[in-house]
Design a protein around this motif. Structure first.
Motif, mmCIF file in Angstrom:
data_model
loop_
_atom_site.group_PDB
_atom_site.id
_atom_site.type_symbol
_atom_site.label_atom_id
_atom_site.label_comp_id
_atom_site.label_asym_id
_atom_site.label_seq_id
_atom_site.Cartn_x
_atom_site.Cartn_y
_atom_site.Cartn_z
ATOM 1 N N GLY A 180 39.832 27.656 40.848
ATOM 2 C CA GLY A 180 38.497 27.977 40.349
ATOM 3 C C GLY A 180 38.086 29.426 40.509
ATOM 4 N N THR A 181 38.930 30.249 41.119
ATOM 5 C CA THR A 181 38.613 31.672 41.276
ATOM 6 C C THR A 181 38.588 32.342 39.906
ATOM 7 O OG1 THR A 181 39.677 31.702 43.439
ATOM 8 C CG2 THR A 181 39.326 33.831 42.362
ATOM 9 N N VAL A 182 37.529 33.061 39.622
ATOM 10 C CA VAL A 182 37.341 33.706 38.323
ATOM 11 C C VAL A 182 37.591 35.205 38.460
ATOM 12 C CG1 VAL A 182 35.668 34.203 36.503
ATOM 13 C CG2 VAL A 182 35.667 31.970 37.629
ATOM 14 N N SER A 183 38.357 35.762 37.512
ATOM 15 C CA SER A 183 38.611 37.200 37.463
ATOM 16 C C SER A 183 38.135 37.748 36.135
ATOM 17 C CB SER A 183 40.115 37.490 37.609
ATOM 18 O OG SER A 183 40.597 37.025 38.848
ATOM 19 N N GLU A 184 37.360 38.820 36.204
ATOM 20 C CA GLU A 184 36.933 39.526 34.999
ATOM 21 C C GLU A 184 38.097 40.377 34.497
ATOM 22 O OE1 GLU A 184 33.879 39.311 33.568
ATOM 23 O OE2 GLU A 184 33.035 38.008 35.104
ATOM 24 N N GLY A 185 37.971 40.919 33.306
ATOM 25 C CA GLY A 185 39.005 41.778 32.747
ATOM 26 C C GLY A 185 39.212 43.029 33.579
ATOM 27 N N ALA A 186 40.460 43.503 33.607
ATOM 28 C CA ALA A 186 40.799 44.716 34.354
ATOM 29 C C ALA A 186 40.556 45.942 33.484
ATOM 30 C CB ALA A 186 42.265 44.670 34.777
ATOM 31 N N LEU A 187 40.145 47.022 34.101
ATOM 32 C CA LEU A 187 39.953 48.276 33.384
ATOM 33 C C LEU A 187 41.259 49.055 33.409
ATOM 34 C CD1 LEU A 187 36.422 49.258 34.718
ATOM 35 C CD2 LEU A 187 37.000 48.204 32.534
ATOM 36 N N THR A 188 41.932 49.042 32.277
ATOM 37 C CA THR A 188 43.200 49.756 32.133
ATOM 38 C C THR A 188 43.140 50.568 30.846
ATOM 39 O OG1 THR A 188 44.212 47.924 30.923
ATOM 40 C CG2 THR A 188 44.495 47.937 33.328
ATOM 41 N N VAL A 189 44.065 51.504 30.688
ATOM 42 C CA VAL A 189 44.052 52.333 29.471
ATOM 43 C C VAL A 189 45.360 52.280 28.699
ATOM 44 C CG1 VAL A 189 42.281 53.927 30.301
ATOM 45 C CG2 VAL A 189 44.678 54.399 30.788
ATOM 46 N N ASN A 190 46.428 51.793 29.301
ATOM 47 C CA ASN A 190 47.732 51.900 28.659
ATOM 48 C C ASN A 190 48.243 50.621 27.998
ATOM 49 O OD1 ASN A 190 48.015 54.645 29.260
ATOM 50 N ND2 ASN A 190 48.781 54.184 31.305
ATOM 51 N N PHE A 191 47.458 49.559 27.976
ATOM 52 C CA PHE A 191 47.851 48.355 27.245
ATOM 53 C C PHE A 191 47.191 48.432 25.876
ATOM 54 C CE2 PHE A 191 48.178 46.982 31.712
ATOM 55 C CZ PHE A 191 49.508 46.595 31.723
ATOM 56 N N LYS A 192 47.983 48.827 24.887
ATOM 57 C CA LYS A 192 47.428 49.107 23.559
ATOM 58 C C LYS A 192 48.050 48.208 22.506
ATOM 59 C CE LYS A 192 46.245 53.716 24.787
ATOM 60 N NZ LYS A 192 46.266 55.083 24.593
ATOM 61 N N PRO A 193 47.300 47.896 21.466
ATOM 62 C CA PRO A 193 45.904 48.250 21.273
ATOM 63 C C PRO A 193 45.007 47.315 22.065
ATOM 64 C CG PRO A 193 46.634 46.950 19.407
ATOM 65 C CD PRO A 193 47.832 47.148 20.312
ATOM 66 N N ALA A 194 43.984 47.865 22.656
ATOM 67 C CA ALA A 194 43.031 47.067 23.433
ATOM 68 C C ALA A 194 42.077 46.353 22.485
ATOM 69 C CB ALA A 194 42.236 47.974 24.367
ATOM 70 N N LEU A 195 41.599 45.193 22.911
ATOM 71 C CA LEU A 195 40.531 44.526 22.171
ATOM 72 C C LEU A 195 39.244 45.265 22.489
ATOM 73 C CD1 LEU A 195 39.578 42.131 20.391
ATOM 74 C CD2 LEU A 195 39.130 40.897 22.516
ATOM 75 N N ASN A 196 38.674 45.901 21.500
ATOM 76 C CA ASN A 196 37.431 46.652 21.679
ATOM 77 C C ASN A 196 36.248 45.791 21.266
ATOM 78 O OD1 ASN A 196 38.609 49.167 22.528
ATOM 79 N ND2 ASN A 196 39.306 49.427 20.422
#
Length: 185
Positions: free
Chosen positions: A123-139
Motif C-alpha cells: 500500500g505504500t504510494v510513490s509519486e513520480g520521480a523528477l528526472t531529466v534523461n528518460f525521454k520523451p517524458a510525458l508532459n
C-alpha cells in the motif's frame, strides 16, 4: 418575503436537477484481455485493474459534460542509474519507467505525469520521480477530443516494491483525487 422563498426553492430545485444529471464518478473499463475489479476503500464502486500493456477507458459525466479517455501504461523497465553522462541514481532503490499513451475520445482531458502513482503491494504510494534523461517524458498536456499524447513516467521505488506493485491513475473531473484504475505488474 414569500417571493424570495419561492425563488430560492425554484433555484434549489433547478440546481438539484442539474447536479443529478451526472454523478461525476469516473468509471473505468479495460480493453485487450481480462481485468480484475477491486473494491475502492473510499466508495462502493469498483476500480478496474488491468495488466501492464492493456488500455483502460475512463469515462466521466459531470453536469452533462462527458469525458472519455483511453490510457495505456506499458513497457516497464528498471534502471539502477538514469541514462546519460550525468545520470542520477535513485534515492529509494531503482527507477521504474513506463511508456504512457493518452487518447482523448470525447470532451477534454488534462494528461499529466502527476496523475499517476506507483502503489506497492503493502500500500505504500510513490509519486513520480523528477528526472531529466528518460525521454520523451510525458508532459502536462490539455487534450481535446481526437487528440493524443505519449511519453514516459518514472518512479523511484525500492526494488522489493516492484513485485506485486501497480500503477494508479487518478480520476477525471471532480474525481481528480481518487484512484480511477490500476495497471498490475
Amino acid at each position: 418575503m414569500r417571493k424570495i422563498v419561492v425563488l430560492g426553492l425554484v433555484t434549489l430545485a433547478a440546481f438539484t436537477i442539474a447536479c443529478s444529471s451526472g454523478n461525476g464518478d469516473t468509471k473505468s473499463s479495460v480493453t485487450g484481455g481480462s481485468s480484475q475489479n477491486v473494491e475502492s476503500a473510499a466508495t462502493e464502486k469498483t476500480t478496474a485493474t488491468a495488466k501492464v500493456g492493456q488500455t483502460v477507458t475512463l469515462t466521466n459525466d459531470t453536469l452533462g459534460d462527458k469525458t472519455t479517455v483511453e490510457i495505456t501504461v506499458a513497457n516497464p523497465k528498471q534502471f539502477a542509474v538514469e541514462p546519460g553522462d550525468f545520470g542520477s541514481k535513485p534515492d529509494h532503490g531503482v527507477f521504474v519507467v513506463f511508456n504512457v499513451t493518452v487518447v482523448c475520445k470525447q470532451g477534454t482531458y488534462s494528461a499529466n505525469p502527476f496523475n499517476f502513482k506507483f502503489v506497492a503491494k503493502d500500500g505504500t504510494v510513490s509519486e513520480g520521480a523528477l528526472t531529466v534523461n528518460f525521454k520523451p517524458a510525458l508532459n502536462a498536456t490539455d487534450l481535446s477530443s481526437g487528440q493524443k499524447v505519449a511519453g514516459k513516467i518514472v518512479f523511484d521505488v525500492p526494488k522489493a516494491a516492484i513485485s506485486g506493485g501497480k500503477v494508479q491513475v487518478d480520476g477525471v473531473g471532480l474525481d481528480f483525487d481518487k484512484p480511477a484504475a490500476y495497471w498490475a505488474l
